[in-house]
Scaffold this motif. Structure first.
Motif, PDB file in Angstrom:
ATOM      1  N   UNK A   1      17.677  56.006  36.679  1.00 26.92           N
ATOM      2  CA  UNK A   1      17.996  54.608  36.407  1.00 26.92           C
ATOM      3  C   UNK A   1      19.135  54.184  37.325  1.00 26.92           C
ATOM      4  N   UNK A   2      19.334  52.888  37.480  1.00 31.92           N
ATOM      5  CA  UNK A   2      20.401  52.354  38.321  1.00 31.92           C
ATOM      6  C   UNK A   2      19.861  51.676  39.563  1.00 31.92           C
ATOM      7  N   UNK A   3      20.735  51.498  40.554  1.00 34.64           N
ATOM      8  CA  UNK A   3      20.388  50.837  41.796  1.00 34.64           C
ATOM      9  C   UNK A   3      19.270  51.598  42.503  1.00 34.64           C
ATOM     10  N   UNK A   4      18.272  50.868  42.986  1.00 32.59           N
ATOM     11  CA  UNK A   4      17.142  51.491  43.681  1.00 32.59           C
ATOM     12  C   UNK A   4      16.882  50.815  45.017  1.00 32.59           C
ATOM     13  N   UNK A   5      17.903  50.214  45.593  1.00 34.27           N
ATOM     14  CA  UNK A   5      17.766  49.452  46.825  1.00 34.27           C
ATOM     15  C   UNK A   5      17.176  50.271  47.970  1.00 34.27           C
ATOM     16  N   UNK A   6      17.501  51.546  48.046  1.00 34.54           N
ATOM     17  CA  UNK A   6      17.017  52.411  49.120  1.00 34.54           C
ATOM     18  C   UNK A   6      16.059  53.485  48.627  1.00 34.54           C
ATOM     19  N   UNK A   7      15.552  53.326  47.409  1.00 38.79           N
ATOM     20  CA  UNK A   7      14.626  54.302  46.855  1.00 38.79           C
ATOM     21  C   UNK A   7      15.307  55.492  46.219  1.00 38.79           C
ATOM     22  N   UNK A   8      16.632  55.425  46.011  1.00 40.59           N
ATOM     23  CA  UNK A   8      17.370  56.571  45.486  1.00 40.59           C
ATOM     24  C   UNK A   8      17.026  56.925  44.047  1.00 40.59           C
ATOM     25  N   UNK A   9      16.282  56.056  43.367  1.00 35.26           N
ATOM     26  CA  UNK A   9      15.813  56.411  42.021  1.00 35.26           C
ATOM     27  C   UNK A   9      14.528  57.230  42.061  1.00 35.26           C
ATOM     28  N   UNK A  10      13.913  57.328  43.237  1.00 30.25           N
ATOM     29  CA  UNK A  10      12.706  58.131  43.366  1.00 30.25           C
ATOM     30  C   UNK A  10      11.451  57.437  42.870  1.00 30.25           C
ATOM     31  N   UNK A  11      11.517  56.123  42.790  1.00 31.75           N
ATOM     32  CA  UNK A  11      10.366  55.324  42.377  1.00 31.75           C
ATOM     33  C   UNK A  11      10.189  54.198  43.379  1.00 31.75           C
ATOM     34  N   UNK A  12       8.983  53.622  43.462  1.00 33.23           N
ATOM     35  CA  UNK A  12       8.745  52.540  44.430  1.00 33.23           C
ATOM     36  C   UNK A  12       9.746  51.394  44.280  1.00 33.23           C
TER      37      UNK A  12
END
Length: 149
Positions: free
Chosen positions: A6-17
């Protein structure tokens, strides 16, 4: 075992699209790994993530423009991708723009940005590689770097 993110996913760091309408993940969601992969530990860097499996494999994903994902290039990945050059890892650590691991033989590997010498690979590496190391490299002690006790 299931890894949730969970959290910021701007660069894909959450491992989801990445979805353009919202780059944040406000509730835990599972991260997809290949079948029979069991995660033993996770380390989150500034904008990338590392995961260590119970068999000693290392996966990375997120922002990789400074080589910190360890796949031999400088691209982002939004899904966990195995670093094929690392075997039998026992410990992982994701820094701001660099990464490290230790294997079962106690070798330390580092990769990513070496702007401030944080990879421990020596001045020659920093000067010749323009401060980016995209594949895990073994850290060695200089012969004259004896330990004083």
């Amino acid at each position: 075992r299931v890894l949730y993110t969970f959290g910021l996913n701007e660069d894909g760091q959450c491992g989801v699209p990445i979805r353009s309408e919202h780059n944040g993940r406000y509730f835990p969601i599972p991260v997809a790994f290949p079948l029979r992969v069991s995660i033993s530990s996770v380390s989150a860097g500034s904008r990338h993530t590392l995961a260590l499996t119970t068999t000693g494999d290392v996966y990375s994903w997120g922002w990789g423009h400074l080589g910190q994902l360890g796949h031999g290039d400088a691209r982002n990945l939004n899904v966990p991708t195995k670093i094929t050059t690392i075997l039998n890892a026992t410990f992982i650590s994701a820094g701001g723009v660099h990464s490290a691991c230790i294997d079962r033989d106690n070798y330390c590997y580092t990769w990513g940005s070496c702007t401030y010498g944080q990879l421990g690979l020596g001045k020659e590496v920093t000067e010749t590689r323009k401060c980016i190391v995209t594949t895990p490299s073994i850290v060695t002690l200089r012969p004259d770097a004896g330990v004083k006790g």
